[in-house]
Design a protein around this motif. Structure first.
Motif, short mmCIF file in Angstrom:
data_model
loop_
_atom_site.label_atom_id
_atom_site.label_comp_id
_atom_site.label_asym_id
_atom_site.label_seq_id
_atom_site.Cartn_x
_atom_site.Cartn_y
_atom_site.Cartn_z
N ARG A 120 0.84 -1.36 -0.68
CA ARG A 120 -0.11 -0.25 -0.12
C ARG A 120 1.28 1.27 -0.23
NH1 ARG A 120 -4.50 -2.64 4.65
NH2 ARG A 120 -5.37 -3.73 3.13
N ALA A 121 2.09 1.53 0.65
CA ALA A 121 2.84 2.66 0.42
C ALA A 121 3.59 3.18 -0.09
CB ALA A 121 3.57 2.13 1.77
N ASN A 122 3.82 1.67 -1.09
CA ASN A 122 4.34 2.45 -2.11
C ASN A 122 3.19 1.85 -3.66
OD1 ASN A 122 7.57 1.61 -2.37
ND2 ASN A 122 6.52 -0.11 -0.73
N ARG A 123 2.14 1.63 -3.25
CA ARG A 123 1.27 2.27 -4.49
C ARG A 123 1.49 1.34 -5.75
NH1 ARG A 123 1.47 7.67 -2.90
NH2 ARG A 123 -0.73 8.46 -1.84
N ALA A 124 1.79 -0.20 -5.41
CA ALA A 124 1.83 -0.64 -5.93
C ALA A 124 0.70 -1.83 -7.05
CB ALA A 124 3.27 -1.63 -6.07
N VAL A 125 0.91 -1.86 -8.02
CA VAL A 125 -0.74 -3.18 -7.87
C VAL A 125 -0.05 -4.41 -8.45
CG1 VAL A 125 -1.30 -4.23 -10.40
CG2 VAL A 125 -1.02 -1.76 -10.16
N ALA A 126 1.08 -4.77 -7.65
CA ALA A 126 1.83 -6.29 -7.23
C ALA A 126 2.53 -6.33 -6.59
CB ALA A 126 1.88 -6.90 -8.42
N THR A 127 2.96 -6.90 -5.82
CA THR A 127 4.10 -7.22 -4.79
C THR A 127 4.03 -9.39 -4.31
OG1 THR A 127 3.97 -4.81 -3.49
CG2 THR A 127 5.14 -6.27 -2.19
N GLY A 173 6.55 -17.31 -3.49
CA GLY A 173 5.00 -18.20 -4.54
C GLY A 173 3.84 -17.44 -3.61
N VAL A 174 4.71 -15.85 -2.98
CA VAL A 174 3.57 -15.12 -2.07
C VAL A 174 3.63 -13.83 -2.25
CG1 VAL A 174 2.61 -14.40 0.48
CG2 VAL A 174 4.20 -16.09 0.40
N TYR A 175 2.35 -13.57 -2.83
CA TYR A 175 2.09 -12.51 -3.22
C TYR A 175 0.71 -11.08 -2.33
CZ TYR A 175 3.93 -15.07 -6.86
OH TYR A 175 4.73 -16.53 -7.39
N VAL A 176 0.48 -10.19 -3.21
CA VAL A 176 -0.41 -9.68 -2.90
C VAL A 176 -1.00 -9.03 -4.20
CG1 VAL A 176 -1.63 -7.03 -1.83
CG2 VAL A 176 0.47 -8.57 -0.73
N PHE A 177 -2.31 -8.82 -4.44
CA PHE A 177 -2.42 -7.93 -5.86
C PHE A 177 -3.06 -7.26 -5.98
CE2 PHE A 177 -0.48 -12.37 -7.54
CZ PHE A 177 0.35 -11.60 -8.77
N ASN A 178 -3.68 -5.41 -6.13
CA ASN A 178 -4.89 -5.02 -6.31
C ASN A 178 -5.78 -6.25 -7.83
OD1 ASN A 178 -3.60 -3.24 -4.97
ND2 ASN A 178 -3.62 -1.81 -7.33
N ALA A 179 -6.89 -6.51 -7.10
CA ALA A 179 -8.02 -7.17 -7.33
C ALA A 179 -8.13 -6.99 -8.77
CB ALA A 179 -8.95 -7.16 -6.99
N THR A 180 -8.87 -5.85 -9.22
CA THR A 180 -8.94 -5.43 -10.61
C THR A 180 -7.96 -6.14 -12.11
OG1 THR A 180 -10.36 -3.85 -10.54
CG2 THR A 180 -9.95 -3.39 -11.80
N GLU A 181 -6.96 -5.36 -11.48
CA GLU A 181 -5.78 -5.53 -12.24
C GLU A 181 -5.29 -6.78 -11.94
OE1 GLU A 181 -5.13 -1.73 -11.30
OE2 GLU A 181 -5.14 -3.50 -9.93
N LEU A 212 2.89 -1.37 -14.45
CA LEU A 212 2.27 -1.26 -13.66
C LEU A 212 3.37 -1.21 -13.21
CD1 LEU A 212 -1.06 -2.59 -14.61
CD2 LEU A 212 -0.21 -0.43 -14.65
N LYS A 213 3.39 -0.88 -11.73
CA LYS A 213 3.93 -0.64 -10.50
C LYS A 213 4.41 -2.83 -10.18
CE LYS A 213 6.86 1.88 -6.42
NZ LYS A 213 6.18 2.69 -6.08
#
Length: 247
Positions: A120-127, A173-181, A212-213
């Motif tokens: 969230r702090a980095n405004r990433a689309v995927a981490t 193999g652990v990720y966070v994604f913005n759902a829409t993207e 995208l970031k």
């Protein structure tokens, strides 16, 4: 921002030398997947989706005491295909999705919280959650930008150049994604590869192509990203879980 968690639990676990679904092998008297679900619950997500496949009914029965939703991956055509099965349950969801593996119980709740905060702090689309290990042979390598802030590529061992193979930061193999993207990208990936499977990591290629970031969050203790693929690894995980350092 709301949170959902998708747990991959469809695998057979052939190397466990047992027909039991891999996530139901017991660590200190409890199915491995229980640890993953309980740590997921600690984040108070809006929804937890368990992707089942091999002996789906057994996995559902073993996890029925938990407040989780189920999606069936049958047949199984790769990690990207697995996450696609969760889309009907999450089609109205507009937050962030954490992807976890049901056979990797050693990550800590604190690490997951830090991963989401970093994303969230980095405004990433995927981490992607990463770790540095002494011998990265066999793992996907995470290639960062010159300043280290963004991820440029995630390269599988078989596709890596000699220079990339020298990198010892690996994909957990652990990720966070913005759902829409995430789901937009899943609609664009193909199975045009040697295994004819849909790979979740191909989503990163779509993100890179769109500019995208994508970021990486490195965990200090590489034990947290250990998966369980063999009886030996299960015994090692049991010892680590008993230490009380992986909650």
């Amino acid at each position: 921002m709301s949170l959902a968690i998708v747990i991959m639990a469809a695998g057979k676990g052939t190397r466990m030398k047992s027909d039991l679904p891999k996530v139901l092998h017991q660590a200190n008297g409890r199915p491995v997947v229980e640890y993953v679900i309980e740590k997921s619950q600690a984040l108070e997500p809006e929804m937890i989706v368990l992707i089942t496949g091999h002996q789906s009914e057994k996995v559902r029965q073993a996890t029925s005491k938990f407040d989780v939703r189920y999606a069936l991956q049958e047949p199984q055509h790769g990690t990207g295909h697995a996450v696609m099965q969760a889309e009907p349950l999450l089609k109205e969801f507009d937050g962030e999705i954490i992807i976890l593996s049901g056979d990797a119980p050693l990550f800590t709740t604190a690490t997951l919280k830090e991963l989401v905060a970093f994303h969230r702090a980095n405004r990433a689309v995927a981490t992607v959650l990463t770790a540095k290990i002494d011998d990265p042979t066999g793992y996907g390598r995470v290639i960062r930008s010159g300043d280290g802030e963004e991820v440029l590529r995630i390269v599988e061992q078989k596709d890596a150049s000699d220079e990339e193979k020298a990198v010892n930061e690996i994909n957990s193999g652990v990720y966070v994604f913005n759902a829409t993207e995430l789901f937009d990208a899943l609609h664009s990936i193909t199975n045009e590869n040697a295994q004819q499977e849909y790979y979740l990591t191909d989503v990163f290629g779509i993100c890179f192509g769109k500019g995208l970031k994508v970021c990486a969050f490195k965990v200090a203790d590489p034990n947290e990203i250990r998966g369980i693929n063999t009886p030996e690894q299960l015994r090692e995980a049991e010892t680590l879980l008993l230490s009380g350092n992986y909650v």
